[in-house]
Write a protein that holds these residues in place. Structure first.
Motif: not given
Length: 126
Positions: A101-114
């Motif tokens: 994932r590129i950005s740290s904004t709104g990151y959650t481990p089980e969230g979205e990845y690029d």
């Protein structure tokens, strides 16, 4: 071109250990991202978050099933990320792959990845 090849998977006996490797790159250069994660997918199941680590290994996360048995690490000289798995169980059998994932904004481990990579198969037998 972003690549996240994973390797190190093989068939092992329950209780054994394995180390998986992920070698992130962007057209042959270091991939600059916020976090690299490991996911796994067993046959017939959804992909499952396993662990993640930030650049310079300042922070890491683990799933409940990985906590205490798996350790994620990062080589800051080349950006490679490793998943050290101890006391493997048959339920750990899955295809393991990396995500970034590129950005740290709104990151959650089980969230979205690029970016997502190809996997490496881990099979644990009794």
């Amino acid at each position: 071109q972003v690549q996240l090849p994973a390797s190190g998977g093989r068939a092992v006996r329950a209780g054994d250990s394995l180390r998986l490797s992920c070698v992130p790159s962007d057209s042959g250069s270091t991939l600059n991202v916020f976090v690299i994660a490991w996911f796994r997918q067993a046959p017939g199941k959804e992909h499952e978050f396993v662990s993640a680590i930030t650049t310079f290994a300042s922070r890491s996360w683990y799933s409940a099933s990985a906590e205490g048995r798996f350790t994620i690490s990062r080589d800051n000289t080349n950006g490679n990320v490793y998943l050290h798995m101890n006391n493997l169980k048959p339920e750990d059998t899955a295809l393991y792959f990396c995500a970034a994932r590129i950005s740290s904004t709104g990151y959650t481990p089980e969230g979205e990845y690029d970016y997502w990579g190809q996997g490496t198969q881990v099979t644990v037998f009794t």
